[in-house]
Design an enzyme around this catalytic site. Structure first.
Site, PDB file in Angstrom:
ATOM      1  N   THR A  77     -13.353   4.112   7.368  1.00 30.17           N
ATOM      2  CA  THR A  77     -13.823   3.295   6.252  1.00 30.17           C
ATOM      3  C   THR A  77     -13.496   1.825   6.508  1.00 30.17           C
ATOM      4  OG1 THR A  77     -11.729   3.496   5.066  1.00 30.17           O
ATOM      5  CG2 THR A  77     -13.384   5.203   4.652  1.00 30.17           C
ATOM      6  N   TYR A  92       0.841  -1.209   0.000  1.00 31.09           N
ATOM      7  CA  TYR A  92       0.000   0.000   0.000  1.00 31.09           C
ATOM      8  C   TYR A  92       0.870   1.252   0.000  1.00 31.09           C
ATOM      9  CZ  TYR A  92      -3.867   3.116   1.241  1.00 31.09           C
ATOM     10  OH  TYR A  92      -4.809   4.110   1.231  1.00 31.09           O
TER      11      TYR A  92
END
Length: 252
Positions: free
Chosen positions: A193, A156
């Site tokens: 999220t 990531y």
């Protein structure tokens, strides 16, 4: 009515869904590119009088999505839109753990969605609209982890760092053109999220920073998707948008 065109990836859930909802206003045309369609967006578009198209593409194959976008844009007349904006929001977190434990296919998926597809879509968007005599913007949704290394997050972090740096290159490209696009790689802050759920739920032995993410939730430090979306859209509307190719919604 002359429209403002927005193209958004990852608009079916989380912050992307919140961005899509806030863009569905009269006078806007929104194209959402996601793996799944979101029925609530169709209903909201009808209520708001906005134009909405939801394209189902898995951005692991960003080439197909970018070719579809290029073909669609080339069929449009520049006079149809007052502005055109691409928002590359889609991204995934690969398996949380040291790189030595990474599955090669899972790692490839994260890099394709988080780095390869945004580059392909930027190319398609900017190439097809290069002669449009209207303001054009590219917003690549980055992350603080593109600017700060973290154990067990190599995939990531690498995707977001790559996004930041290709955006710097893109800004140099566009600055040389008579009507070059304004571009930025924008960090949106820490948002509540599904990605945060993944990070909080990771095995502590595989993710040394797990407790820190749990504390962010426990102490109310996470921004809601709706508030994060508003910050992004407010940043996009700033008169100095594009002056910094790598930026943060919290920048003064």
């Amino acid at each position: 009515m002359t429209q403002h065109l927005y193209i958004l990836t990852g608009g079916s859930r989380g912050m992307g869904l919140a961005i899509a909802e806030q863009l569905l206003q009269a006078g806007n045309t929104l194209i959402c590119i996601s793996r799944n369609q979101q029925a609530s967006l169709t209903a909201k578009a009808q209520q708001a009088g906005a134009h909405l198209a939801q394209w189902t593409h898995d951005l692991v194959d960003g080439a197909t999505a970018s070719l579809a976008l290029k073909a669609w844009l080339e069929k449009q007349t520049a006079q149809a839109f007052q502005s055109a904006t691409l928002i590359n929001n889609a991204g995934v977190i690969p398996h949380i753990g040291p790189l030595s434990q990474a599955d090669p296919h899972n790692l490839a998926m994260a890099l394709r969605v988080g780095l390869e597809a945004p580059m392909q879509l930027c190319s398609a968007f900017l190439g097809a609209t290069e002669n449009w005599p209207v303001p054009r913007k590219v917003v690549n949704i980055s992350s603080g982890l593109g600017r700060r290394a973290m154990a067990s997050q190599a995939g990531y972090c690498a995707a977001k760092a790559g996004m930041d740096h290709f955006t710097r290159c893109l800004a140099l490209d566009e600055a040389l053109k008579p009507n070059g696009a304004k571009v930025t790689s924008l960090a949106p802050g820490v948002i509540d999220t599904d990605m945060q759920v993944q990070l909080r739920g990771a095995a502590p032995e595989n993710f040394p920073d797990q407790n820190g993410f749990q504390q962010l939730k426990a102490t109310g430090m996470l921004t809601s998707p709706a508030d994060a979306a508003k910050r992004i859209l407010d940043y996009m509307a700033r008169p100095d948008f594009g002056s910094q190719p790598v930026s943060d919604v919290r920048d003064a």
